[in-house]
Design a protein around this motif. Structure first.
Motif, PDB file in Angstrom:
ATOM      1  N   LYS A 136       0.848  -1.188   0.000  1.00 47.77           N
ATOM      2  CA  LYS A 136       0.000   0.000   0.000  1.00 47.77           C
ATOM      3  C   LYS A 136       0.883   1.238   0.000  1.00 47.77           C
ATOM      4  O   LYS A 136       1.832   1.340   0.773  1.00 47.77           O
ATOM      5  N   PHE A 137       0.565   2.173  -0.880  1.00 52.32           N
ATOM      6  CA  PHE A 137       1.250   3.460  -0.895  1.00 52.32           C
ATOM      7  C   PHE A 137       0.304   4.488  -1.497  1.00 52.32           C
ATOM      8  O   PHE A 137      -0.788   4.144  -1.964  1.00 52.32           O
ATOM      9  N   SER A 138       0.685   5.752  -1.445  1.00 53.43           N
ATOM     10  CA  SER A 138      -0.186   6.788  -1.992  1.00 53.43           C
ATOM     11  C   SER A 138       0.582   7.676  -2.959  1.00 53.43           C
ATOM     12  O   SER A 138       1.801   7.820  -2.870  1.00 53.43           O
ATOM     13  N   VAL A 139      -0.155   8.246  -3.897  1.00 51.91           N
ATOM     14  CA  VAL A 139       0.371   9.227  -4.836  1.00 51.91           C
ATOM     15  C   VAL A 139      -0.499  10.469  -4.739  1.00 51.91           C
ATOM     16  O   VAL A 139      -1.705  10.391  -4.969  1.00 51.91           O
ATOM     17  N   ASP A 140       0.093  11.560  -4.324  1.00 51.22           N
ATOM     18  CA  ASP A 140      -0.646  12.812  -4.131  1.00 51.22           C
ATOM     19  C   ASP A 140      -1.858  12.606  -3.225  1.00 51.22           C
ATOM     20  O   ASP A 140      -2.940  13.171  -3.456  1.00 51.22           O
ATOM     21  N   GLY A 141      -1.704  11.760  -2.209  1.00 55.49           N
ATOM     22  CA  GLY A 141      -2.769  11.525  -1.245  1.00 55.49           C
ATOM     23  C   GLY A 141      -3.769  10.466  -1.644  1.00 55.49           C
ATOM     24  O   GLY A 141      -4.638  10.088  -0.847  1.00 55.49           O
ATOM     25  N   VAL A 142      -3.675   9.940  -2.849  1.00 55.48           N
ATOM     26  CA  VAL A 142      -4.584   8.890  -3.321  1.00 55.48           C
ATOM     27  C   VAL A 142      -3.968   7.528  -2.992  1.00 55.48           C
ATOM     28  O   VAL A 142      -2.887   7.198  -3.482  1.00 55.48           O
ATOM     29  N   GLU A 143      -4.651   6.745  -2.149  1.00 63.63           N
ATOM     30  CA  GLU A 143      -4.107   5.457  -1.721  1.00 63.63           C
ATOM     31  C   GLU A 143      -4.215   4.418  -2.832  1.00 63.63           C
ATOM     32  O   GLU A 143      -5.250   4.288  -3.487  1.00 63.63           O
ATOM     33  N   ILE A 144      -3.128   3.668  -3.012  1.00 61.35           N
ATOM     34  CA  ILE A 144      -3.061   2.639  -4.054  1.00 61.35           C
ATOM     35  C   ILE A 144      -2.709   1.306  -3.411  1.00 61.35           C
ATOM     36  O   ILE A 144      -1.793   1.219  -2.594  1.00 61.35           O
ATOM     37  N   ASN A 145      -3.447   0.256  -3.768  1.00 59.98           N
ATOM     38  CA  ASN A 145      -3.176  -1.095  -3.284  1.00 59.98           C
ATOM     39  C   ASN A 145      -2.557  -1.897  -4.429  1.00 59.98           C
ATOM     40  O   ASN A 145      -3.270  -2.449  -5.277  1.00 59.98           O
ATOM     41  N   LEU A 146      -1.251  -1.954  -4.447  1.00 60.67           N
ATOM     42  CA  LEU A 146      -0.556  -2.719  -5.484  1.00 60.67           C
ATOM     43  C   LEU A 146      -0.716  -4.202  -5.172  1.00 60.67           C
ATOM     44  O   LEU A 146      -0.279  -4.667  -4.123  1.00 60.67           O
ATOM     45  N   PRO A 147      -1.315  -5.000  -6.067  1.00 63.15           N
ATOM     46  CA  PRO A 147      -1.607  -6.404  -5.745  1.00 63.15           C
ATOM     47  C   PRO A 147      -0.424  -7.356  -5.894  1.00 63.15           C
ATOM     48  O   PRO A 147      -0.532  -8.519  -5.529  1.00 63.15           O
ATOM     49  N   LEU A 148       0.696  -6.890  -6.423  1.00 64.71           N
ATOM     50  CA  LEU A 148       1.851  -7.754  -6.641  1.00 64.71           C
ATOM     51  C   LEU A 148       2.773  -7.721  -5.435  1.00 64.71           C
ATOM     52  O   LEU A 148       3.105  -6.651  -4.919  1.00 64.71           O
ATOM     53  N   SER A 149       3.210  -8.890  -4.978  1.00 64.30           N
ATOM     54  CA  SER A 149       4.045  -8.973  -3.786  1.00 64.30           C
ATOM     55  C   SER A 149       5.509  -8.702  -4.113  1.00 64.30           C
ATOM     56  O   SER A 149       5.923  -8.766  -5.267  1.00 64.30           O
ATOM     57  N   GLY A 150       6.271  -8.402  -3.094  1.00 63.85           N
ATOM     58  CA  GLY A 150       7.705  -8.226  -3.259  1.00 63.85           C
ATOM     59  C   GLY A 150       8.113  -6.763  -3.296  1.00 63.85           C
ATOM     60  O   GLY A 150       7.461  -5.931  -3.940  1.00 63.85           O
ATOM     61  N   GLU A 151       9.203  -6.464  -2.600  1.00 67.40           N
ATOM     62  CA  GLU A 151       9.717  -5.093  -2.569  1.00 67.40           C
ATOM     63  C   GLU A 151      10.106  -4.618  -3.967  1.00 67.40           C
ATOM     64  O   GLU A 151       9.959  -3.448  -4.307  1.00 67.40           O
ATOM     65  N   TYR A 152      10.605  -5.543  -4.790  1.00 69.09           N
ATOM     66  CA  TYR A 152      11.016  -5.150  -6.137  1.00 69.09           C
ATOM     67  C   TYR A 152       9.831  -4.762  -7.004  1.00 69.09           C
ATOM     68  O   TYR A 152       9.950  -3.910  -7.904  1.00 69.09           O
ATOM     69  N   ASN A 153       8.652  -5.350  -6.747  1.00 72.26           N
ATOM     70  CA  ASN A 153       7.472  -4.951  -7.499  1.00 72.26           C
ATOM     71  C   ASN A 153       7.009  -3.560  -7.089  1.00 72.26           C
ATOM     72  O   ASN A 153       6.491  -2.795  -7.911  1.00 72.26           O
TER      73      ASN A 153
END
Length: 266
Positions: free
Chosen positions: A77-94
């Motif tokens: 989970k991270f955000s861009v300009d306050g919009v939260e995004i749930n990246l479904p791919l595992s791994g720090e490299y993803n």
């Protein structure tokens, strides 16, 4: 010796860097070179680039990106300009790859909401970090992570790192990394040492080169097989609740090991 492994890895990386540099050497003033800031060769590769150099990564500030949570096998989970995004791919490299996508998307003028829509609908490419829960005929339920498209020292280490938040035992089934050149034995031994450092509970290696990995790993539970003879005893080696990474170069045909496990579903 450890310094020989490090030198071998650097030699391989420098060869790759020389080839990558050629891409940016031919770029004109209108081009944009998007490169990871954490890469040791980022400055070297873009040294002669005539266009804009755009760096991305966890160390880059002022890009509107904020890390929220590592969800392990369920992504980031991270955000861009306050919009939260749930990246479904595992791994720090993803997650790192996703930051590259964000940098490119912003350069093209996409909004944070548009970036969110694209990243949240991503799925693993066949053979690359595919995660699936399977129940074997003996009743053991395991999580299988299939990554058999290709393998090199960096990608294998990334796969191993992806197990750090896994539940149950962490099991690695690793095969030969092909095309590694004259330093192939040392590079495979380096993977064995990396496994020892990362709290892996059981290592299963397959293939001639991977015997170096087996010998270098200083963990209690490790098994070595010369070829796909592994498939027979594999169900007996696994326990209920294990998370199993299956990783090797494509020509090792490790997809057959993954498929064999899937066919053991009740």
């Amino acid at each position: 010796p450890g310094h020989k492994i490090i030198d071998a890895a650097k030699k391989v990386d420098s060869v790759f860097a020389k080839e990558k540099r050629k891409i940016f050497d031919w770029m004109n003033e209108k081009g944009v070179a998007v490169v990871p800031s954490e890469d040791d060769f980022a400055d070297y590769c873009t040294q002669n680039c005539k266009g804009k150099v755009l760096k991305y990564g966890k160390s880059v500030s002022g890009n509107g990106v904020k890390f929220i949570e590592d969800c392990g096998l369920f992504g980031t989970k991270f955000s861009v300009d306050g919009v939260e995004i749930n990246l479904p791919l595992s791994g720090e490299y993803n997650y790192s790859n996703a930051l590259g996508v964000v940098a490119c998307a912003r350069e093209f003028g996409l909004t944070a909401s548009e970036i969110k829509a694209g990243l949240e609908n991503m799925a693993a490419v066949s053979g690359r970090m595919e995660s699936k829960k399977v129940t074997l005929k003996n009743g053991k339920e395991v999580i299988l992570i299939k990554d058999c498209y290709n393998a090199n020292p960096d990608s294998v280490k990334c796969g191993i790192d992806s197990l750090r938040s896994a539940f149950g035992r962490k099991v690695c089934i690793l095969g030969d990394m092909l095309g590694m050149g004259e330093n192939k034995a040392e590079l495979h031994a380096g993977i064995g040492r990396y496994v020892s450092e990362k709290g892996i509970d059981m290592l299963i290696t397959v293939g001639e080169l991977s015997e170096n990995t087996h010998n270098a790993a200083s963990i209690e539970k490790k098994h070595y097989f010369t070829n796909s003879e592994l498939i027979g005893p594999l169900p007996q080696l696994l326990r209920r609740g294990d998370t199993v990474l299956v990783k090797a170069s494509h020509d090792m045909r490790f997809d057959e090991i993954s498929d064999a496990l899937k066919q053991m579903i009740i």
